[in-house]
Design an enzyme around this catalytic site. Structure first.
Site, PDB file in Angstrom:
ATOM      1  N   HIS A   1      -0.736  -8.635   1.369  1.00 49.50           N
ATOM      2  CA  HIS A   1      -1.460  -7.864   0.356  1.00 49.50           C
ATOM      3  C   HIS A   1      -1.392  -8.746  -0.878  1.00 49.50           C
ATOM      4  CE1 HIS A   1      -2.468  -3.744  -1.513  1.00 49.50           C
ATOM      5  NE2 HIS A   1      -2.513  -4.611  -2.519  1.00 49.50           N
TER       6      HIS A   1
ATOM      7  N   HIS B   1       3.441 -13.105  -8.510  1.00 50.18           N
ATOM      8  CA  HIS B   1       4.814 -13.078  -8.999  1.00 50.18           C
ATOM      9  C   HIS B   1       4.800 -13.512 -10.454  1.00 50.18           C
ATOM     10  CE1 HIS B   1       6.729 -13.013  -4.901  1.00 50.18           C
ATOM     11  NE2 HIS B   1       5.539 -13.510  -4.586  1.00 50.18           N
TER      12      HIS B   1
ATOM     13  N   CYS C   1       0.838  -1.205   0.000  1.00 46.90           N
ATOM     14  CA  CYS C   1       0.000   0.000   0.000  1.00 46.90           C
ATOM     15  C   CYS C   1       0.870   1.251   0.000  1.00 46.90           C
ATOM     16  CB  CYS C   1      -0.954  -0.014   1.190  1.00 46.90           C
ATOM     17  SG  CYS C   1      -2.295  -1.222   1.061  1.00 46.90           S
TER      18      CYS C   1
ATOM     19  N   HIS D   1      -0.819 -10.480  -4.148  1.00 42.35           N
ATOM     20  CA  HIS D   1       0.101 -10.148  -5.229  1.00 42.35           C
ATOM     21  C   HIS D   1       0.450 -11.404  -6.000  1.00 42.35           C
ATOM     22  CE1 HIS D   1       2.647 -11.102  -1.753  1.00 42.35           C
ATOM     23  NE2 HIS D   1       3.600 -11.462  -2.610  1.00 42.35           N
TER      24      HIS D   1
ATOM     25  N   GLY E   1       4.367 -19.079   2.310  1.00 40.67           N
ATOM     26  CA  GLY E   1       5.461 -18.176   1.981  1.00 40.67           C
ATOM     27  C   GLY E   1       5.051 -16.744   1.721  1.00 40.67           C
TER      28      GLY E   1
END
Length: 110
Positions: free
Chosen positions: A94, A98, A5, A96, A89
């Site tokens: 938040h 990869h 954020c 997300h 992990g």
């Protein structure tokens, strides 16, 4: 406020590769491959467990843009990973994704 954020608000610098009104994508500080991008919704969602009808549009939008982002980084073959919860992990709570590529990744995930 969580670190992502803070990045979204511009309080913490990042190397952004894409941004629009719903998401931001930036280079991971600890890359595991030549291309390692984090794609993050601008609305705070803790993890995949918290995706619902009120916020799933952010996830759909990210997936609509991931191919474009990968192409902008010079890759057409890549892996998308999402970790949900600390045991999986997830270190930043938040949501997300990869985007990892730029080398042969093989079949193993870990």
């Amino acid at each position: 406020m969580c670190v992502f954020c803070e990045i979204i608000s511009g309080n913490i610098p990042s190397t952004k590769v894409y941004e629009d009104d719903m998401m931001v994508a930036f280079k991971d500080l600890n890359p595991v491959a030549p291309v390692h991008i984090l794609a993050v919704p601008k609305e705070h969602i803790d993890c995949a467990n918290d995706i619902d009808s009120s916020n799933s549009k952010y996830v759909a939008h990210i997936f609509e843009k991931l191919g474009e982002i990968a192409k902008s980084q010079g890759i057409e073959s890549y892996r998308i990973i999402n970790n949900c919860g600390s045991d999986a992990g997830q270190t930043v709570m938040h949501l997300h994704f990869h985007l990892i590529g730029g080398c042969e990744l093989g079949e193993k995930l870990i």
